[in-house]
Design a protein around this motif. Structure first.
Motif, PDB file in Angstrom:
ATOM      1  N   LEU A 102       0.839  -1.218   0.000  1.00 33.16           N
ATOM      2  CA  LEU A 102       0.000   0.000   0.000  1.00 33.16           C
ATOM      3  C   LEU A 102       0.867   1.257   0.000  1.00 33.16           C
ATOM      4  CD1 LEU A 102      -2.845  -1.043   2.480  1.00 33.16           C
ATOM      5  CD2 LEU A 102      -3.025  -0.782  -0.009  1.00 33.16           C
ATOM      6  N   LEU A 103       1.905   1.280   0.845  1.00 37.32           N
ATOM      7  CA  LEU A 103       2.743   2.496   0.930  1.00 37.32           C
ATOM      8  C   LEU A 103       3.525   2.711  -0.359  1.00 37.32           C
ATOM      9  CD1 LEU A 103       3.938   2.367   4.658  1.00 37.32           C
ATOM     10  CD2 LEU A 103       2.127   3.729   3.661  1.00 37.32           C
ATOM     11  N   GLU A 104       3.991   1.628  -0.973  1.00 35.37           N
ATOM     12  CA  GLU A 104       4.701   1.777  -2.258  1.00 35.37           C
ATOM     13  C   GLU A 104       3.712   2.011  -3.403  1.00 35.37           C
ATOM     14  OE1 GLU A 104       8.488  -1.036  -0.937  1.00 35.37           O
ATOM     15  OE2 GLU A 104       7.035  -1.837  -2.376  1.00 35.37           O
ATOM     16  N   GLY A 105       2.544   1.355  -3.305  1.00 31.80           N
ATOM     17  CA  GLY A 105       1.553   1.454  -4.378  1.00 31.80           C
ATOM     18  C   GLY A 105       1.042   2.874  -4.567  1.00 31.80           C
ATOM     19  N   ILE A 106       0.760   3.562  -3.479  1.00 34.11           N
ATOM     20  CA  ILE A 106       0.223   4.918  -3.619  1.00 34.11           C
ATOM     21  C   ILE A 106       1.280   5.836  -4.256  1.00 34.11           C
ATOM     22  CG2 ILE A 106       0.771   5.592  -1.209  1.00 34.11           C
ATOM     23  CD1 ILE A 106      -2.111   6.935  -3.410  1.00 34.11           C
ATOM     24  N   THR A 107       2.539   5.609  -3.928  1.00 33.65           N
ATOM     25  CA  THR A 107       3.592   6.436  -4.532  1.00 33.65           C
ATOM     26  C   THR A 107       3.614   6.225  -6.040  1.00 33.65           C
ATOM     27  OG1 THR A 107       4.834   6.234  -2.491  1.00 33.65           O
ATOM     28  CG2 THR A 107       6.074   6.960  -4.415  1.00 33.65           C
ATOM     29  N   GLY A 108       3.487   4.973  -6.472  1.00 34.63           N
ATOM     30  CA  GLY A 108       3.473   4.684  -7.913  1.00 34.63           C
ATOM     31  C   GLY A 108       2.267   5.316  -8.598  1.00 34.63           C
ATOM     32  N   SER A 109       1.110   5.227  -7.969  1.00 34.95           N
ATOM     33  CA  SER A 109      -0.099   5.811  -8.567  1.00 34.95           C
ATOM     34  C   SER A 109       0.056   7.324  -8.700  1.00 34.95           C
ATOM     35  CB  SER A 109      -1.330   5.507  -7.699  1.00 34.95           C
ATOM     36  OG  SER A 109      -1.728   4.180  -7.896  1.00 34.95           O
ATOM     37  N   LEU A 110       0.573   7.960  -7.674  1.00 35.61           N
ATOM     38  CA  LEU A 110       0.721   9.428  -7.733  1.00 35.61           C
ATOM     39  C   LEU A 110       1.723   9.821  -8.810  1.00 35.61           C
ATOM     40  CD1 LEU A 110       0.626  10.340  -3.923  1.00 35.61           C
ATOM     41  CD2 LEU A 110      -1.185  10.635  -5.632  1.00 35.61           C
ATOM     42  N   GLU A 111       2.759   9.018  -8.985  1.00 42.09           N
ATOM     43  CA  GLU A 111       3.724   9.313 -10.066  1.00 42.09           C
ATOM     44  C   GLU A 111       3.036   9.228 -11.421  1.00 42.09           C
ATOM     45  OE1 GLU A 111       7.689   7.747  -7.747  1.00 42.09           O
ATOM     46  OE2 GLU A 111       7.070   6.678  -9.577  1.00 42.09           O
ATOM     47  N   ARG A 112       2.235   8.166 -11.618  1.00 41.15           N
ATOM     48  CA  ARG A 112       1.562   8.008 -12.919  1.00 41.15           C
ATOM     49  C   ARG A 112       0.518   9.090 -13.147  1.00 41.15           C
ATOM     50  NH1 ARG A 112       2.429   2.801 -11.312  1.00 41.15           N
ATOM     51  NH2 ARG A 112       0.446   2.717 -10.204  1.00 41.15           N
ATOM     52  N   LEU A 113      -0.191   9.455 -12.091  1.00 42.13           N
ATOM     53  CA  LEU A 113      -1.202  10.515 -12.228  1.00 42.13           C
ATOM     54  C   LEU A 113      -0.547  11.902 -12.281  1.00 42.13           C
ATOM     55  CD1 LEU A 113      -3.777   9.126  -9.629  1.00 42.13           C
ATOM     56  CD2 LEU A 113      -4.334   9.641 -12.013  1.00 42.13           C
ATOM     57  N   ASP A 114       0.733  11.954 -11.887  1.00 41.96           N
ATOM     58  CA  ASP A 114       1.467  13.218 -11.794  1.00 41.96           C
ATOM     59  C   ASP A 114       0.723  14.189 -10.868  1.00 41.96           C
ATOM     60  OD1 ASP A 114       3.466  14.984 -12.197  1.00 41.96           O
ATOM     61  OD2 ASP A 114       2.924  15.555 -14.251  1.00 41.96           O
ATOM     62  N   MET A 115       0.373  13.673  -9.705  1.00 38.22           N
ATOM     63  CA  MET A 115      -0.368  14.458  -8.712  1.00 38.22           C
ATOM     64  C   MET A 115       0.309  14.341  -7.359  1.00 38.22           C
ATOM     65  SD  MET A 115      -4.269  13.404  -9.392  1.00 38.22           S
ATOM     66  CE  MET A 115      -5.141  14.763 -10.034  1.00 38.22           C
ATOM     67  N   GLU A 116       0.056  15.331  -6.501  1.00 38.11           N
ATOM     68  CA  GLU A 116       0.618  15.269  -5.142  1.00 38.11           C
ATOM     69  C   GLU A 116      -0.232  14.379  -4.238  1.00 38.11           C
ATOM     70  OE1 GLU A 116       1.193  19.208  -3.591  1.00 38.11           O
ATOM     71  OE2 GLU A 116       2.386  19.748  -5.358  1.00 38.11           O
ATOM     72  N   TYR A 117      -1.516  14.320  -4.523  1.00 33.04           N
ATOM     73  CA  TYR A 117      -2.412  13.497  -3.690  1.00 33.04           C
ATOM     74  C   TYR A 117      -3.640  13.085  -4.492  1.00 33.04           C
ATOM     75  CZ  TYR A 117      -5.180  17.792  -3.406  1.00 33.04           C
ATOM     76  OH  TYR A 117      -5.920  18.896  -3.739  1.00 33.04           O
ATOM     77  N   VAL A 132      -6.775  -6.862   9.175  1.00 30.19           N
ATOM     78  CA  VAL A 132      -7.439  -5.590   8.833  1.00 30.19           C
ATOM     79  C   VAL A 132      -6.722  -4.431   9.528  1.00 30.19           C
ATOM     80  CG1 VAL A 132      -9.629  -4.326   8.897  1.00 30.19           C
ATOM     81  CG2 VAL A 132      -9.625  -6.769   8.455  1.00 30.19           C
ATOM     82  N   GLU A 133      -6.211  -4.679  10.737  1.00 29.24           N
ATOM     83  CA  GLU A 133      -5.534  -3.597  11.468  1.00 29.24           C
ATOM     84  C   GLU A 133      -4.300  -3.090  10.706  1.00 29.24           C
ATOM     85  OE1 GLU A 133      -4.852  -4.177  15.653  1.00 29.24           O
ATOM     86  OE2 GLU A 133      -3.419  -2.508  15.701  1.00 29.24           O
ATOM     87  N   GLU A 134      -3.574  -4.016  10.060  1.00 29.30           N
ATOM     88  CA  GLU A 134      -2.391  -3.603   9.280  1.00 29.30           C
ATOM     89  C   GLU A 134      -2.811  -2.681   8.135  1.00 29.30           C
ATOM     90  OE1 GLU A 134       0.180  -6.860   8.122  1.00 29.30           O
ATOM     91  OE2 GLU A 134       0.987  -5.743   6.404  1.00 29.30           O
ATOM     92  N   THR A 135      -3.902  -3.044   7.477  1.00 31.75           N
ATOM     93  CA  THR A 135      -4.400  -2.230   6.353  1.00 31.75           C
ATOM     94  C   THR A 135      -4.905  -0.878   6.837  1.00 31.75           C
ATOM     95  OG1 THR A 135      -4.980  -4.226   5.138  1.00 31.75           O
ATOM     96  CG2 THR A 135      -6.131  -2.201   4.503  1.00 31.75           C
ATOM     97  N   VAL A 136      -5.662  -0.891   7.931  1.00 33.64           N
ATOM     98  CA  VAL A 136      -6.210   0.376   8.451  1.00 33.64           C
ATOM     99  C   VAL A 136      -5.063   1.321   8.824  1.00 33.64           C
ATOM    100  CG1 VAL A 136      -7.565   1.421  10.319  1.00 33.64           C
ATOM    101  CG2 VAL A 136      -8.368  -0.679   9.248  1.00 33.64           C
ATOM    102  N   ARG A 137      -4.034   0.787   9.472  1.00 35.34           N
ATOM    103  CA  ARG A 137      -2.896   1.643   9.868  1.00 35.34           C
ATOM    104  C   ARG A 137      -2.160   2.185   8.643  1.00 35.34           C
ATOM    105  NH1 ARG A 137      -1.590   2.246  15.095  1.00 35.34           N
ATOM    106  NH2 ARG A 137      -2.465   0.704  16.513  1.00 35.34           N
ATOM    107  N   ALA A 138      -1.982   1.353   7.640  1.00 35.77           N
ATOM    108  CA  ALA A 138      -1.284   1.801   6.424  1.00 35.77           C
ATOM    109  C   ALA A 138      -2.089   2.912   5.733  1.00 35.77           C
ATOM    110  CB  ALA A 138      -1.058   0.622   5.478  1.00 35.77           C
ATOM    111  N   MET A 139      -3.400   2.736   5.649  1.00 34.95           N
ATOM    112  CA  MET A 139      -4.233   3.768   5.011  1.00 34.95           C
ATOM    113  C   MET A 139      -4.197   5.048   5.842  1.00 34.95           C
ATOM    114  SD  MET A 139      -5.143   2.341   2.251  1.00 34.95           S
ATOM    115  CE  MET A 139      -6.598   2.853   1.380  1.00 34.95           C
ATOM    116  N   HIS A 140      -4.218   4.895   7.155  1.00 34.45           N
ATOM    117  CA  HIS A 140      -4.100   6.066   8.046  1.00 34.45           C
ATOM    118  C   HIS A 140      -2.783   6.805   7.769  1.00 34.45           C
ATOM    119  CE1 HIS A 140      -4.174   8.370  11.831  1.00 34.45           C
ATOM    120  NE2 HIS A 140      -2.903   8.039  11.949  1.00 34.45           N
ATOM    121  N   ASN A 141      -1.713   6.038   7.669  1.00 36.74           N
ATOM    122  CA  ASN A 141      -0.391   6.660   7.445  1.00 36.74           C
ATOM    123  C   ASN A 141      -0.340   7.383   6.092  1.00 36.74           C
ATOM    124  OD1 ASN A 141       1.241   3.899   9.106  1.00 36.74           O
ATOM    125  ND2 ASN A 141       0.632   5.856   9.957  1.00 36.74           N
ATOM    126  N   ILE A 142      -0.965   6.790   5.086  1.00 40.72           N
ATOM    127  CA  ILE A 142      -0.996   7.429   3.753  1.00 40.72           C
ATOM    128  C   ILE A 142      -1.727   8.774   3.847  1.00 40.72           C
ATOM    129  CG2 ILE A 142      -2.085   7.214   1.462  1.00 40.72           C
ATOM    130  CD1 ILE A 142      -1.342   4.167   1.619  1.00 40.72           C
TER     131      ILE A 142
END
Ligand code: NDP
Length: 329
Positions: A102-117, A132-142
């Motif tokens: 998730l943490l690496e994936g969002i970085t890749g998506s933002l690069e492709r979209l050429d957006m900050e968020y 589920v707790e691991e996913t919730v924390r990762a999404m929170h961190n993003i």
């Protein structure tokens, strides 16, 4: 255009929105995307949906390039993307919602979209192998890093959504606020009674997908598969059974006179029907050409024409409903 809150969240989305599954890259390039997004935006659409998996990342690149050309003020629209399927055939990078992906994936998506968020980041499916707790924390961190403003789920069971909300509440983490379920005249199971707590008690939003069941609810598959349609695309053969299904075609035939009595095309009628559900925040439309966008946006003219008599006539055509035939992404 009317705008609805994403459930009880402060953010508002247009009742009709535009997504890029199948279409961007496979059927359209940047110039067509500019034209279609522009027609939607001019009609009041403020929400554009994407996913990492769409055309293996190319759909995000096209939407990013189109938005650059369009030059709209960032505050005037929302963009979403989704993570789960992955782009690499690697145990940690596909069919997962683990923290690393998730943490690496969002970085890749933002690069492709050429957006900050992105405004919304969805977990594209549930992952039974990651807590589920691991996913919730990762999404929170993003969200805390500013890479997404809100997060949500797609095609999660009600119990999984409630678990994620509960974990976030107990640990004071950003909660998911929106589900992205399939919803059309054939497929209504994601609003079954077990979701009442999700939508009514927790005020979860819903941005619904495939409102025309990939085009069946336009009536275009009555006489087979048109050459210029999604059903004829290489790689989408798996859709064909659903497109040609006899029971669905019988429902289409039954709905046609009701739509025509209303003065709507079947596409406009089927889109406007989705808006009768108060739990729906936005109906994600899809289009392979700008004429479809223009026709579909006019669905709003019919949203208030679904009287109890019309709803009863629709219920009679639908009967006991149809078996689910949802698509994978
Ligand atoms: P629809 O069911 O509305 O199908 C859209 C397709 O139907 C178009 O691409 C076009 O295909 C045809 N069509 C649309 N309007 C017309 C018209 N007026 N006349 C004739 N044909 C028409 O929606 P999608 O399946 O595309 O889903 C919409 C969005 O939902 C996606 O872009 C994506 O953002 C999201 N989605 C999310 C999923 C998830 O798992 N979260 C899964 C699937 C979609 P053609 O011209 O090729 O026949």
């Amino acid at each position: 255009m009317n705008y609805r809150h994403l459930g009880k969240a402060g953010i508002q989305v247009s009742e009709l929105s535009l997504g890029s599954w199948v279409t961007f890259h496979t059927q359209t390039g940047v110039d067509d995307a500019v034209e279609m997004m522009s027609a939607a935006y001019d009609a009041g659409v403020n929400f554009f949906d994407n996913a990492e998996a769409y055309a293996f990342g190319k759909s995000e690149e096209i939407m990013g390039a189109a938005l650059k050309k369009l030059g709209w003020r960032r505050g005037s629209y929302l963009v979403s993307t989704k993570l789960y399927w992955g782009l690499h055939d690697n145990p940690n990078e596909k069919n997962t919602l683990n923290r690393k992906y998730l943490l690496e994936g969002i970085t890749g998506s933002l690069e492709r979209l050429d957006m900050e968020y992105v405004d919304l980041l969805y977990c594209h499916r549930a992952d039974d192998t990651t807590p589920v707790e691991e996913t919730v924390r990762a999404m929170h961190n993003i969200i805390e890093k500013g890479q997404a403003l809100y997060w949500g789920t797609s095609e999660w069971e009600a119990s999984q959504i409630l678990e994620a909300i509960d974990i976030a509440e107990r640990h004071h983490l950003h909660k998911p606020i929106v589900e992205q379920p399939v919803y059309n005249l054939f497929e209504q199971h994601r609003f079954a009674p077990e979701y009442d707590d999700v939508y009514k008690k927790h005020g979860y939003g819903a941005t619904t997908w495939s409102p025309l069941a990939s085009g069946v609810l336009t009536g275009k598959y009555k006489d087979g598969i048109p050459e210029d349609s999604r059903g004829a695309l290489e790689g989408y053969e798996w859709l064909q059974d659903g497109l040609l299904d006899e029971k669905r075609q019988a429902v289409v035939a039954g709905l046609e006179p009701i739509a025509s009595e209303m003065g709507a095309t079947l596409a406009q009628f089927s889109l406007a029907w989705c808006l009768q559900n108060p739990s729906v925040s936005s109906v994600l439309t899809g289009a392979s050409r700008v004429e479809q966008v223009r026709e579909n946006m006019k669905a709003l003219n019919y949203a208030k024409k679904f009287t109890p008599d019309v709803m009863a006539a629709i219920a009679q055509v639908l009967g006991d409903g149809l078996p689910s035939l949802t698509s994978p992404d």
